[in-house]
Design a protein around this motif. Sequence first.
Motif, PDB file in Angstrom:
ATOM      1  N   THR A 266      54.972  13.669  33.674  1.00 54.93           N
ATOM      2  CA  THR A 266      54.880  13.989  32.421  1.00 54.93           C
ATOM      3  C   THR A 266      55.438  14.661  31.324  1.00 54.93           C
ATOM      4  O   THR A 266      56.621  15.636  31.598  1.00 54.93           O
ATOM      5  CB  THR A 266      53.912  14.558  31.589  1.00 54.93           C
ATOM      6  OG1 THR A 266      52.352  14.135  32.349  1.00 54.93           O
ATOM      7  CG2 THR A 266      53.526  14.622  30.300  1.00 54.93           C
TER       8      THR A 266
ATOM      9  N   GLU B 116      57.273  14.939  26.647  1.00 54.00           N
ATOM     10  CA  GLU B 116      57.148  15.149  25.940  1.00 54.00           C
ATOM     11  C   GLU B 116      58.102  14.868  24.917  1.00 54.00           C
ATOM     12  O   GLU B 116      58.929  15.626  25.137  1.00 54.00           O
ATOM     13  CB  GLU B 116      56.066  15.988  25.256  1.00 54.00           C
ATOM     14  CG  GLU B 116      55.525  16.584  23.434  1.00 54.00           C
ATOM     15  CD  GLU B 116      54.516  18.179  23.418  1.00 54.00           C
ATOM     16  OE1 GLU B 116      54.414  18.294  22.611  1.00 54.00           O
ATOM     17  OE2 GLU B 116      54.584  18.413  24.751  1.00 54.00           O
TER      18      GLU B 116
ATOM     19  N   THR C 136      53.946   9.071  31.686  1.00 58.87           N
ATOM     20  CA  THR C 136      52.855   9.397  31.233  1.00 58.87           C
ATOM     21  C   THR C 136      53.939   9.949  30.388  1.00 58.87           C
ATOM     22  O   THR C 136      54.627  10.849  30.170  1.00 58.87           O
ATOM     23  CB  THR C 136      51.860  10.380  30.675  1.00 58.87           C
ATOM     24  OG1 THR C 136      50.918   9.674  32.128  1.00 58.87           O
ATOM     25  CG2 THR C 136      51.258  11.008  29.323  1.00 58.87           C
TER      26      THR C 136
ATOM     27  N   GLU D 129      53.738  12.042  25.983  1.00 59.10           N
ATOM     28  CA  GLU D 129      53.080  12.283  24.734  1.00 59.10           C
ATOM     29  C   GLU D 129      54.309  12.507  23.852  1.00 59.10           C
ATOM     30  O   GLU D 129      55.276  13.081  23.701  1.00 59.10           O
ATOM     31  CB  GLU D 129      52.829  13.752  25.304  1.00 59.10           C
ATOM     32  CG  GLU D 129      52.057  13.916  26.396  1.00 59.10           C
ATOM     33  CD  GLU D 129      51.188  14.843  27.289  1.00 59.10           C
ATOM     34  OE1 GLU D 129      49.841  15.116  27.503  1.00 59.10           O
ATOM     35  OE2 GLU D 129      51.665  15.679  26.804  1.00 59.10           O
TER      36      GLU D 129
ATOM     37  N   PHE E  73      51.773   5.021  20.951  1.00 64.74           N
ATOM     38  CA  PHE E  73      51.140   6.238  21.510  1.00 64.74           C
ATOM     39  C   PHE E  73      49.179   5.850  20.570  1.00 64.74           C
ATOM     40  O   PHE E  73      49.159   5.117  20.048  1.00 64.74           O
ATOM     41  CB  PHE E  73      51.683   7.079  20.770  1.00 64.74           C
ATOM     42  CG  PHE E  73      53.396   7.448  20.860  1.00 64.74           C
ATOM     43  CD1 PHE E  73      52.975   7.969  22.572  1.00 64.74           C
ATOM     44  CD2 PHE E  73      53.869   6.688  21.410  1.00 64.74           C
ATOM     45  CE1 PHE E  73      54.367   9.017  22.868  1.00 64.74           C
ATOM     46  CE2 PHE E  73      55.406   7.289  21.462  1.00 64.74           C
ATOM     47  CZ  PHE E  73      54.751   8.355  22.169  1.00 64.74           C
TER      48      PHE E  73
ATOM     49  N   THR F  44      44.549  11.765  21.893  1.00 63.37           N
ATOM     50  CA  THR F  44      43.888  12.279  22.838  1.00 63.37           C
ATOM     51  C   THR F  44      43.972  13.072  21.979  1.00 63.37           C
ATOM     52  O   THR F  44      42.554  13.767  23.015  1.00 63.37           O
ATOM     53  CB  THR F  44      45.308  12.218  24.012  1.00 63.37           C
ATOM     54  OG1 THR F  44      45.853  12.987  23.639  1.00 63.37           O
ATOM     55  CG2 THR F  44      45.338  10.857  24.366  1.00 63.37           C
TER      56      THR F  44
ATOM     57  N   ARG G 167      47.698  15.695  18.487  1.00 59.74           N
ATOM     58  CA  ARG G 167      48.239  15.448  19.437  1.00 59.74           C
ATOM     59  C   ARG G 167      47.926  13.852  20.629  1.00 59.74           C
ATOM     60  O   ARG G 167      46.905  13.051  20.296  1.00 59.74           O
ATOM     61  CB  ARG G 167      47.824  16.558  21.749  1.00 59.74           C
ATOM     62  CG  ARG G 167      47.788  17.238  21.315  1.00 59.74           C
ATOM     63  CD  ARG G 167      48.859  17.577  21.299  1.00 59.74           C
ATOM     64  NE  ARG G 167      49.472  17.505  22.367  1.00 59.74           N
ATOM     65  CZ  ARG G 167      50.636  17.780  22.403  1.00 59.74           C
ATOM     66  NH1 ARG G 167      51.641  18.537  21.360  1.00 59.74           N
ATOM     67  NH2 ARG G 167      51.002  17.819  24.022  1.00 59.74           N
TER      68      ARG G 167
ATOM     69  N   SER H 198      49.212  10.428  23.443  1.00 62.41           N
ATOM     70  CA  SER H 198      50.679   9.673  24.688  1.00 62.41           C
ATOM     71  C   SER H 198      50.241   8.180  24.684  1.00 62.41           C
ATOM     72  O   SER H 198      49.696   7.666  24.070  1.00 62.41           O
ATOM     73  CB  SER H 198      49.052  10.228  25.695  1.00 62.41           C
ATOM     74  OG  SER H 198      48.202  10.316  26.163  1.00 62.41           O
TER      75      SER H 198
END
Length: 151
Positions: free
Chosen positions: A59, A61, A95, A97, A116, A119, A146, A148
């Motif tokens: 993941t 971000e 993933t 985010e 996106f 979430t 948030r 993702s």
Amino acid sequence: MIELIRLSEREELPLKLLLLADPSEKLVLEYTQRGQCFILEKSGRIIGVYVLIPTRPETAEIVNVAVDEAFQGKGYGKALVLHAVETARNAGFRTIEIGTGNSGVSQMALYQKCGFRMTSIDRNFFLRHYDEPIFENGIRVIDMVRMSMDL
């Protein structure tokens, strides 16, 4: 001519631009050390920036994305976000985010246009992490929305 370039650790950060998206210099300096900073140049001038950090296994971000106010509304923000998505995908992340303040209506629309999905809401995020109140679109920024995307 437009170029997206990864900054090396020795290159100076475009702090003024980064602070457009995040008013905490302390936090900006902390997460830029943990991630990759990419700049968008147009005719030799830095007009945009984003920072991508690994957060958990598989993941990443996007923790900051900003476009110089004089160049906003021209598709550069979307280009930055889509570049970040492709960079994360090419690096093997599964993933990606991103988060924005509860008042970031245009940011939420942009991120959804890029693929996106919402979430969760990190309630009181901005009260916990920022000493000074932040206002955007006449609304106090309190919660982090948030989002993702599966890559």
